[in-house]
Design an enzyme around this catalytic site. Structure first.
Site, PDB file in Angstrom:
ATOM      1  N   TYR A  60       0.821  -1.211   0.000  1.00  0.00           N
ATOM      2  CA  TYR A  60       0.000   0.000   0.000  1.00  0.00           C
ATOM      3  C   TYR A  60       0.853   1.258   0.000  1.00  0.00           C
ATOM      4  O   TYR A  60       0.550   2.238  -0.663  1.00  0.00           O
ATOM      5  CB  TYR A  60      -0.913   0.012   1.223  1.00  0.00           C
ATOM      6  CG  TYR A  60      -2.113  -0.860   1.045  1.00  0.00           C
ATOM      7  CD1 TYR A  60      -3.111  -0.500   0.143  1.00  0.00           C
ATOM      8  CD2 TYR A  60      -2.258  -2.043   1.754  1.00  0.00           C
ATOM      9  CE1 TYR A  60      -4.220  -1.307  -0.039  1.00  0.00           C
ATOM     10  CE2 TYR A  60      -3.350  -2.851   1.575  1.00  0.00           C
ATOM     11  CZ  TYR A  60      -4.339  -2.480   0.679  1.00  0.00           C
ATOM     12  OH  TYR A  60      -5.438  -3.267   0.498  1.00  0.00           O
TER      13      TYR A  60
ATOM     14  N   GLU B 243       2.376 -31.131  12.395  1.00  0.00           N
ATOM     15  CA  GLU B 243       1.651 -30.327  11.415  1.00  0.00           C
ATOM     16  C   GLU B 243       0.465 -29.612  12.049  1.00  0.00           C
ATOM     17  O   GLU B 243       0.224 -28.445  11.805  1.00  0.00           O
ATOM     18  CB  GLU B 243       1.146 -31.234  10.267  1.00  0.00           C
ATOM     19  CG  GLU B 243       0.260 -30.509   9.252  1.00  0.00           C
ATOM     20  CD  GLU B 243      -0.373 -31.444   8.218  1.00  0.00           C
ATOM     21  OE1 GLU B 243      -0.060 -32.655   8.243  1.00  0.00           O
ATOM     22  OE2 GLU B 243      -1.178 -30.974   7.403  1.00  0.00           O
TER      23      GLU B 243
ATOM     24  N   ASP C 152      -0.029 -35.413   8.343  1.00  0.00           N
ATOM     25  CA  ASP C 152      -0.977 -36.348   7.739  1.00  0.00           C
ATOM     26  C   ASP C 152      -0.277 -37.131   6.644  1.00  0.00           C
ATOM     27  O   ASP C 152       0.735 -36.685   6.098  1.00  0.00           O
ATOM     28  CB  ASP C 152      -2.148 -35.582   7.096  1.00  0.00           C
ATOM     29  CG  ASP C 152      -3.126 -35.046   8.130  1.00  0.00           C
ATOM     30  OD1 ASP C 152      -3.112 -35.553   9.273  1.00  0.00           O
ATOM     31  OD2 ASP C 152      -3.888 -34.129   7.780  1.00  0.00           O
TER      32      ASP C 152
END
Lengths: 375, 524, 375, 524
Positions: free
Chosen positions: A104, A205, A257
């Site tokens: 910005y 995780e 996983d």
């Protein structure tokens, strides 16, 4: 745009000097009547090289010359120099902007009247991807990390376990957090590690699994440092894990996983990504070991097909990429990924609960202490 | 015990009266459109084919009953001989157009169907007024058709002095019709006719007061087609037998040279020897099997000269561009007329044009205008070979990105147009025609690409100058801010570098541009 | 399924007794030859009531009777009782499963042979949404929060500032964290607050802004507690914020992007969501004040249209929902949301950097100390 | 100075020879398909229309040249009178089918086109063998057409004793054709013919050795159509004038009653008075304007009786179901034959069927089989009113969720089928027909819904029992685990509760089921 090969953290004042130096160099070119040119190590795939000794991908020797007066590169040149100015200003003002702040702060429209065409309007940048690319150019070109420039970013990493750190003069003992956790700072290289007595680091995780293990006293029993970054790790968490491994030689185990996304998370801790190979030298932990969940665990731990999820197109595609990564060429990983590509099945950490809610602990101990990890 | 079944014979006019829909007269709106169309096409055929600049008036009005319409079409054509007028309008399958030659109409059915439909719905005769060029008299006939006999019934007859040396034909008919539903079709038809006939002047008055005035844009006329002979590849056994019974008293080789296009003496000799027929035998002596053999081989033989295109009349590149410029008002138009080609012994010529920009609205795919023998094809575009070819073209190769203001015009003229259906609105996928259409479209598309490239390049050069200057300002400002010096100090030095660079780049492009042009010529 | 209206945290042992009580009640029904029926407060929209005094939505008096022998409800009944068993087991075993663990722990296939049809196979549940719904049923039906049942979950909340807490006997002083932060535990009600001397609480939507403010010394200067939950807050963070407000009467200020998603995040801290109104009583902070960024800030702070983003369909739809929420009926909020619906423009916190990288601080001070917040 | 233009007249057969594509003989593959089709349709018209069970043999073989095919089609129909045989095959526009009555063919053109195409491509005559029922002799003619005169040329003639009392017609023709391209079309055509003619036995031998044997499934024949009179709404002025010149010597009222369908004496009087024509005047005395007035008003008048359907021959619900069952082998089929209706004075009947499951492959939308006067329509489905109606239907209302194994069959029979194009492959959107098609499809769809509902309900009851038992086991196990008691202790008590509940639910459904059935009857 000369860069030093020093990989230690630089204080902000030194960073400022390097950045001012670039501006001086460009001005010198212009004074000589030359076209301004930036020389930046090329971040193309063809210039990404696997360094088998260090077990990470690094940028090769190719450099690209970016010219201000080349239609294809002119805007990018302008963006890089604009970003240089913005960061120089933030250091001078003592603020710690985020990359979105810089986007910005630098975004505005420039206009020019062209005969027969009318007013041409162009934004300095439209998307944050463009201002981010300018930051990456500066990181690579000047060999200075954004953390060293003092930029703020989301930090997801949390730590508990036998480690004491000092930040801004305060000591924090991560064994004395109870059910709470220590949230990592944006630039963990600035942390002093006062004391560290852990046997290993376990990176998890999933945040909720981290919470379970913390509450169920895992790290205490195992004398381990427990870390999570809730999924894909941010740069600060990766930097911190690398430091624990590199400076304190702690083994690092990663639990995700069993799916290509989980493998990819491990891969990011271990070696970074090919696309962002310029970060690897600073952020990767090539020693990190994977303790699961693996595809062969589905068979070895008799996980019923009810808890197994069919892989989708994206999983398959990602696995087909992973299997070609240089750091996945070990026999064990090749076997796992090819098994996945054959079975096309995924399974979550929580699926271990099918064997009872305490089974997760048994699983971790077996994986870590019987050397059943892969790397 | 045989079941009682009665048999009867119908005359052609009675048969078509009962099966009007087969000739396009299926319902009041379709019939009205078809009637206007048949009469205007006859008018065009009677003028430009004979070197006359068409000047056509078509007045459509409401008539005495709600759903009756009066149609009046007048041309300045060659006129019809007095004695032929009743048959031309009152006898189905009577025509001057049963020739190997390009016509708009070819079935010899159109005008008769208008009469049949009119008399079946309003019981009124058609009025025909005609004078040939140079005729002292003007003739008027009011005609109906005796459908049982397929003969004209002359209801009224009159003649007067041709004071003003007028020549041409005027037809007036009153028939059932549905103007509201036909209006759009009729108007679209007229607009498209004008596109390929910019030398024609057409004035249309519609029942609702609307007027279409198509002005003449040019005095150039396309070269009229000549009358020709059939090509040996295009005939069937029956046709050859008819030729033999009419002209058959000469050696076979002579018979072939005289009655077919594309057959020279040497070719005839070679051919006949190759199929084992003695060229010197009189054609009359051939028995049935021999004739079968002769014709079958004629159709298979590949050494004939190509059919001549003298009996074709393409619009011509220049007229086509004028017509398109006038009707579509585009920014640019490129047209081409291909060399004659042939399929199954029928000669044909493909013309194509692309029009770009201007008053053409951008759309998601090219807008197509199709013509066959100068007749606009309005319906069934999806079945047409032109649509298939246009859809196959990768327009991005020609610098066209959709939505784009792009019109593709294709005109196919032939002594025999291979329609995909009896509706006569779509042209079938004949490989020879498809290939010519593709080549024609590619040719004009390439010229469009050159045009668009040039426009693009000019714009690019301007943009480059703008970008370099804009970005240099920003860079100068940044460097000045970091180094704590004045922006102008940096910028002025940079500007010198820019102008040197731009001159250098322009010099390079000059050279590259030449290379590109050469490459394109190589492709064409 | 009787429930007490007590809203204080319950120890796990008490929770166990409540849950066993439900099983006993059902068995009593069956012994009497009655069809087993669960009575659960209805969570439909029509039974969601705005309590203007407490300024939160609460469940109304409607209860639904769920029958085992009704085709539409049979499976749901079974799922609720299966979940009851799973949680009872986890408490008895002393583990802290996640809701995903429970999903896997309970998922299995049940089969039954039907004449003329063959084997009918049915999973206890297919999606986690189903097992989650069973947990919600138990929370509402027994008036026990999942945190009280000891379930683990992702915790995103981080805290710094003048507060000292005790967890499992350890005291953690959040003024002494340096650049690090205190990561909240899954059940913050179990934290003892040892000392708290803050003037107010500032909740920041974005983690990176939290990092900036922390590094730039904001909380120190302002004597404020700084909290972030990285976007949509989890239950633990909401519970903690509520506690700071309710028990210690600290004003709570919320800073988000100026868009309906940001407003919605504020709304969740303040009152929860209509869909999950049964949580509101425990998790909401009706006093929370919104300090921006507001749509009218775009005008008031002259944020150039270059930094303003056009709202998309989803934004508009969400705003149209928000404007009808009972807790957004104040004049100020109605004005803001309607202004948004008129202008259809969004802006991010970082867009304030267009006025310089330090402007964010000025903005916060003006909003908080000049009372320019809305609620 | 008149331009020299020659005019000539063509016979109908010469005209059609030159414009073969208008009758569907556009190219060798299309022509072969069209020839087989025309001959089989003639065979069917010669049999079932006269109460004979069709037994048709069609043998297609390769002939002496590569692209020549021999087609032989034999039927057991009524035969053709000896004297008519040459004209029926050798004169265009000669037919027994120019009547107000339902036929497959109606143009009187099909067989002649086969001959024209054959003699134009192979120069061979057609061979026709025929005997009428009860004839002592069998006649053979080898015929070609003299296209200049539209007359049959008898090339050979023979007759022999009809020892086996055979009757019927056999046609043998050799023509150019492309079997590879036509094969699929021909086979699909035969399969669909069989669907609406389950009483027909058809044996086809293909050139490549393949054989199609369509066996007869039923001995029931549809009632043959009668020959009828035109309806006053369907005539045009020309037709009325022809009637007057043939039968015109009676009072107008009598003329109307005798020559038109749907006109009783009272209706005729009322009508004539309302339009101001004296009913007692002799029809001959009416002048042109009066006839125009009469006919225009006849077409506008709305008080005529509906046209009779006696000259229509629908397949019938039962035969249609049998035909579909045989060709598609579905799980269920529901057919309906609607009451006769009419448009513009032409009577028509719509028949529809839905077939579900079995060997029908599921597809994303209903598969449609369309028939007009028992002729399968294979092409141009997108333009057909049936496709439009089927696409509009919200099939979910009828418990059909796609992909579904659903076939919709629609047969429209009429004395005049309103084709959407001259290709005769799609039926136009005539509002009256559209409405009947919609009602017919809805009717059979409703019966499909009842069928599917019943199947569903039976399955539901079984499932309920299964679910209650399964879930109760799981609940019993959970409660037992929490309370530390035995699972059986809980389960046995629960089972009693279940069986009471199930009996209660079944009693309730009995009552609800009746209600639903009544509601459906209300809708039908």
């Amino acid at each position: 745009m000369e860069s030093s090969s020093n990989s230690k953290a630089k204080p902000r004042s030194e960073v400022l000097k390097i950045m001012e130096g670039l501006a001086q160099e460009l001005y010198a070119q212009i004074e000589r009547g030359e076209e301004p040119v930036l020389e930046i190590p090329s971040r193309t795939l063809s210039n990404t090289v696997w360094d088998p000794k260090r077990r990470i991908v690094v940028l090769g020797p190719d450099k690209l010359k970016r010219r201000l007066l080349d239609m294809k590169e002119s805007k990018r040149f302008m963006q890089t120099i604009l970003m240089l100015k913005l960061i120089v200003s933030s250091i001078r003002e003592g603020v710690y902007p985020t990359i979105r702040d810089l986007y910005y702060n630098g975004k505005h429209t420039i206009t020019f009247r062209v005969p027969n065409v009318g007013a041409v309007r162009e934004n300095t940048w439209d998307e944050q991807a463009e201002s981010n690319a300018a930051i990456e150019d500066l990181e690579v070109g000047l060999n200075v990390l954004r953390e060293e420039m003092g930029l703020s970013a989301d930090v997801k990493g949390k730590v508990v376990g036998p480690i004491v750190v000092r930040s801004k003069g305060f000591e924090i003992d991560a064994t004395r957090m109870g059910d709470t956790a220590l949230g990592l700072p944006p630039n963990p290289d600035e942390l002093d590690i006062v004391k560290i007595e852990a046997s290993y680091v376990l990176v998890v995780e999933k945040d909720a699994i981290f919470q379970r293990l913390n509450r169920e006293g895992y790290w205490n029993r195992e004398n381990a440092i427990l870390i999570t970054a809730r999924g894909m790790p941010d740069r600060a968490t990766r930097k911190f894990v690398r430091r624990l491994n590199e400076d304190y030689k702690l083994p690092v185990y990663v639990l995700t996983d069993s799916d290509p996304y989980g493998y990819y998370i491990y891969s990011v801790y271990k070696s970074g990504s090919i696309k962002l190979s310029y970060e690897s030298e600073r952020l990767a932990t090539p020693d990190a070991k994977f303790i699961g969940v693996t595809t062969s665990d589905i068979i070895n731990y008799k996980i019923s097909s009810d808890y197994v999820i069919a892989a989708n197109e994206r999983d398959i595609k990602r696995a087909e990429e992973l299997v070609r990564y240089p750091w996945f060429q070990s026999e064990a990983w090749q076997k796992e990924i090819n098994l996945f590509l054959k079975m096309k099945k995924k399974v979550e950490i929580e699926a271990l609960s099918t064997h009872g809610l305490k089974f997760l602990h048994d699983y971790l101990l077996e994986k870590i202490h019987s050397g059943k990890w892969i790397e | 015990m045989a079941t009682d079944v009665k048999f009867e014979s119908l005359s052609p006019s009675e048969w078509f009266r009962r099966n009007k829909e087969l000739a396009g007269f299926a319902n009041p709106s379709r019939a009205l459109y078809q009637a206007v169309r048949e009469l205007i096409e006859n008018a065009l055929d009677a003028t430009e084919t004979f070197g006359i600049h068409p000047f056509i008036k078509a007045y459509i009005k409401y008539a005495e009953r709600d759903n009756w319409l009066s149609i009046y079409v007048e041309d300045n054509g060659i006129g019809i001989p007095k004695d032929e007028i009743p048959n031309v309008f009152g006898r189905v399958f009577y025509s001057s157009k049963y020739k190997v030659k390009q016509h708009r109409g070819i079935f010899g059915l159109g005008a008769k169907m208008v009469i049949l439909y009119a008399q079946s719905t309003t019981n009124k005769p058609i009025t025909v007024i005609s004078a040939q060029q140079g005729s002292d008299k003007v003739y008027r006939f009011d005609i109906m058709i005796d459908t049982l006999r397929n003969e004209p019934l002359i209801k009224y007859q009159e003649e007067w002095d041709n004071k003003y040396k007028w020549h041409g034909t005027a037809v007036h008919v009153v028939m059932e019709g549905d103007w509201l539903k036909a209006k759009h079709r009729v108007e679209e038809y007229i607009k498209r006719v004008a596109m390929v006939a910019p030398y024609a002047e057409i004035h249309v008055k519609e029942p609702d007061g609307a007027v279409i005035d198509i002005e003449r844009v040019t005095l150039t006329l396309p070269i009229p087609p000549k009358e020709g002979l059939p090509h040996p590849k295009s005939v069937d056994i029956e046709a050859v037998k008819q030729l033999i019974s009419r002209n058959g008293d000469s050696p076979v080789s002579e018979f072939m040279v005289e009655n077919f296009d594309g057959v020279g003496e040497e070719t005839a000799m070679n051919f006949l020897q190759s199929i084992g027929i003695d060229p010197g035998r009189n054609i009359k002596e051939l028995n049935t099997d021999e004739i079968t053999h002769l014709v079958t081989k004629m159709r298979e033989y590949n050494e004939w000269r190509r059919p001549r295109a003298d009996w074709l009349s393409p619009v011509g590149t220049e007229l086509l561009e004028q017509g398109i410029r006038k009707t579509l008002e585009p920014e640019a138009v490129f047209a081409t007329t291909r060399k004659p080609s042939s399929y199954s012994g029928n000669p044909f010529i493909v013309e194509a044009a692309v029009a770009w920009g201007g008053k053409i609205e951008p759309s998601d795919r090219p807008i197509i205008y199709r013509f066959a023998n100068k007749v606009p094809l309005l319906y069934d575009e999806g079945n047409d070979v032109v649509r298939h070819v246009v859809d196959e073209v990768d327009w991005s190769l020609y610098k066209v990105k959709f939505p784009a203001p792009l019109v593709v015009v294709v005109h196919i003229c032939s002594t025999k147009i291979p329609y995909a259906s009896a509706g006569k609105e779509a042209i079938a996928d004949v490989p020879e025609i498809e290939s010519e259409v593709r080549l024609a479209i590619r040719e004009v598309a390439r010229r469009l690409r050159v045009y668009l490239s040039r426009k693009e390049k000019e714009k690019e050069a301007m943009m480059r100058y703008a970008m370099f200057t804009m970005f240099s300002r920003e860079v100068a400002s940044s460097i000045a801010s970091i180094l704590g010096i004045k922006e102008d100090q940096v910028l002025n030095k940079l500007k010198k570098v820019i102008s040197r660079k731009i001159k250098y780049l322009e010099a390079i492009e000059e050279v590259e541009g030449d290379g590109e042009q050469q490459q394109q010529q190589g492709q064409a």
